[in-house]
Motif scaffolding. Structure first.
Motif, PDB file in Angstrom:
ATOM      1  N   GLN A  53     -29.529  -7.115 -12.627  1.00 53.05           N
ATOM      2  CA  GLN A  53     -29.368  -6.536 -11.159  1.00 53.05           C
ATOM      3  C   GLN A  53     -29.469  -7.878 -10.317  1.00 53.05           C
ATOM      4  O   GLN A  53     -29.491  -7.364  -9.169  1.00 53.05           O
ATOM      5  CB  GLN A  53     -30.700  -5.753 -11.142  1.00 53.05           C
ATOM      6  N   ARG A  54     -29.497  -9.049 -10.876  1.00 52.29           N
ATOM      7  CA  ARG A  54     -29.347 -10.096  -9.877  1.00 52.29           C
ATOM      8  C   ARG A  54     -27.743 -10.584  -9.580  1.00 52.29           C
ATOM      9  O   ARG A  54     -27.010 -10.402 -10.388  1.00 52.29           O
ATOM     10  CB  ARG A  54     -30.133 -11.384 -10.383  1.00 52.29           C
ATOM     11  N   HIS A  55     -27.644 -10.788  -8.380  1.00 48.04           N
ATOM     12  CA  HIS A  55     -26.264 -11.269  -7.803  1.00 48.04           C
ATOM     13  C   HIS A  55     -26.043 -12.637  -8.431  1.00 48.04           C
ATOM     14  O   HIS A  55     -26.887 -13.615  -8.557  1.00 48.04           O
ATOM     15  CB  HIS A  55     -25.701 -10.931  -6.445  1.00 48.04           C
ATOM     16  N   GLU A  56     -24.788 -13.236  -8.079  1.00 49.47           N
ATOM     17  CA  GLU A  56     -24.353 -14.513  -8.475  1.00 49.47           C
ATOM     18  C   GLU A  56     -25.219 -15.748  -7.590  1.00 49.47           C
ATOM     19  O   GLU A  56     -25.503 -16.610  -8.171  1.00 49.47           O
ATOM     20  CB  GLU A  56     -23.025 -14.667  -8.500  1.00 49.47           C
ATOM     21  N   ASN A  57     -25.620 -15.314  -6.462  1.00 45.57           N
ATOM     22  CA  ASN A  57     -26.025 -16.392  -5.474  1.00 45.57           C
ATOM     23  C   ASN A  57     -27.718 -16.248  -5.421  1.00 45.57           C
ATOM     24  O   ASN A  57     -27.867 -16.539  -4.444  1.00 45.57           O
ATOM     25  CB  ASN A  57     -25.423 -16.248  -4.153  1.00 45.57           C
ATOM     26  N   PHE A  58     -28.172 -15.359  -6.467  1.00 46.33           N
ATOM     27  CA  PHE A  58     -29.704 -15.225  -6.370  1.00 46.33           C
ATOM     28  C   PHE A  58     -30.298 -16.425  -6.279  1.00 46.33           C
ATOM     29  O   PHE A  58     -30.256 -17.397  -7.156  1.00 46.33           O
ATOM     30  CB  PHE A  58     -30.032 -14.200  -7.611  1.00 46.33           C
ATOM     31  N   GLY A  59     -31.471 -16.668  -5.413  1.00 51.84           N
ATOM     32  CA  GLY A  59     -32.092 -17.639  -5.209  1.00 51.84           C
ATOM     33  C   GLY A  59     -31.736 -18.933  -4.461  1.00 51.84           C
ATOM     34  O   GLY A  59     -32.292 -19.927  -4.126  1.00 51.84           O
ATOM     35  N   ASN A  60     -30.319 -18.769  -3.969  1.00 50.10           N
ATOM     36  CA  ASN A  60     -29.770 -19.830  -3.270  1.00 50.10           C
ATOM     37  C   ASN A  60     -29.607 -19.545  -1.745  1.00 50.10           C
ATOM     38  O   ASN A  60     -29.587 -18.292  -1.285  1.00 50.10           O
ATOM     39  CB  ASN A  60     -28.555 -20.084  -3.839  1.00 50.10           C
ATOM     40  N   VAL A  61     -29.756 -20.723  -1.140  1.00 53.78           N
ATOM     41  CA  VAL A  61     -29.805 -20.442   0.516  1.00 53.78           C
ATOM     42  C   VAL A  61     -28.319 -19.956   0.974  1.00 53.78           C
ATOM     43  O   VAL A  61     -27.296 -20.382   0.425  1.00 53.78           O
ATOM     44  CB  VAL A  61     -30.305 -21.781   1.199  1.00 53.78           C
ATOM     45  N   PRO A  62     -27.989 -18.828   1.788  1.00 49.04           N
ATOM     46  CA  PRO A  62     -26.777 -18.570   2.182  1.00 49.04           C
ATOM     47  C   PRO A  62     -26.153 -19.521   2.808  1.00 49.04           C
ATOM     48  O   PRO A  62     -26.729 -20.575   3.441  1.00 49.04           O
ATOM     49  CB  PRO A  62     -27.175 -17.181   3.066  1.00 49.04           C
TER      50      PRO A  62
END
Length: 313
Positions: free
Chosen positions: A206-215
């Motif tokens: 259910q996590r997207h590819e940029n999970f945990g990264n600053v936008p």
């Protein structure tokens, strides 16, 4: 003769010579000689003091009487006591019941009594009530009894009393028996046995590819803020800078310091090439110029060695 008496006895029948021989002592004696009764100020003062004492005594009596009266709020001062009115009503009702009983007793009295024969008419009509002593009270009692019998019961009496009856000692519920329970020890044992809540794990699917990264837009905004802050500091005026001066750039300050070092080396080399003993005026002047130049270079080096150098605008 008349003119003489008028001249010398015109003032109360006293002559000027008599006033000289027997002078008046004070204004009060002069008033008495003129036939005027002087005022007794001492007596008037005593009377005024007595009147004031009497008024003060009456005022104290009134204050004591008011103080002895029980305290009552302003909104209840003109309201009659409910207990007093209830007592008066009970007394009035008891009198009314007594008068009603007496009236019934008179009505049930046999007709062959002397009083009934005396009041009964010859033709057999209603007995006459003659005016005699005590008949007024009897008629009033009969009227009150009739009014009381016709009166309807009040809603409060019809509905019953507003307050419930006081329970007796036997009907009072007993308290529940006390329990010997130690709540402190129970809470302590529950706290020691309590387990920490587990962190809910998220399914990796259910996590997207940029999970945990600053936008990216936040990174761009932070970079823009840093540039704006650096520009603001560069354009801001140094608070230590004097009026009419400006801060020299570090590159320009370092270039000037390098030039001063090179000039110092050249001047020292020229000074070292001169002979130890200088006798001619031209050589003395040249030596003095080189030493003065070295002093100026040393002073300039001290200035440009500082972290901040201010120059005229």
């Amino acid at each position: 003769m008349a003119s003489y008496q008028h001249r010398h006895h015109g003032t109360g029948g006293k002559s000027s010579i008599g006033d000289i021989l027997a002078p008046a002592h004070g204004i009060r004696e002069q008033q008495m000689r003129r036939g005027v009764q002087p005022r007794d100020h001492a007596r008037e003062n005593r009377m005024a003091i007595r009147e004031q004492q009497l008024r003060n005594r009456e005022r104290k009596h009134e204050e004591v009487a008011q103080a002895q009266q029980p305290f009552k709020m302003q909104q209840f001062r003109n309201i009659q006591s409910k207990l007093k009115s209830d007592t008066e009503d009970r007394v009035e009702k008891s009198k009314l019941r007594l008068d009603t009983a007496r009236m019934k007793e008179n009505m049930t009295r046999p007709s062959n009594s002397p009083e009934a024969k005396r009041n009964s008419p010859v033709d057999g009509s209603k007995p006459r009530q003659f005016l005699k002593r005590g008949t007024l009270n009897q008629r009033q009692a009969e009227s009150r009894a009739a009014n009381y019998a016709r009166a309807e019961p009040s809603p409060r009496k019809a509905m019953g009393s507003g307050k419930a009856a006081v329970p007796s000692r036997t009907t009072v519920a007993r308290l529940a028996p006390r329990q010997s329970k130690n709540f402190v020890s129970e809470n302590r044992s529950e706290a020691t046995q309590m387990k920490a809540a587990r962190k809910q794990e998220v399914d990796p699917s259910q996590r997207h590819e940029n999970f945990g990264n600053v936008p990216a837009y936040l990174q761009d905004r932070k970079a823009q803020w840093a540039e704006d802050e650096a520009r603001r500091k560069a354009e801001a005026r140094d608070p230590d800078c004097p009026a009419g001066m400006t801060l020299m750039a570090d590159e320009e300050r370092l270039d000037t310091l390098r030039i001063l070092n090179d000039s110092e080396k050249e001047t020292q080399a020229l000074l070292f090439k001169m002979p130890m003993r200088v006798t001619t005026p031209s050589m003395v002047k040249k030596k003095n110029d080189l030493e003065a130049k070295l002093k100026e270079i040393e002073a300039a080096k001290k200035i440009f060695s500082r972290p901040k150098v201010y120059v005229a605008e």
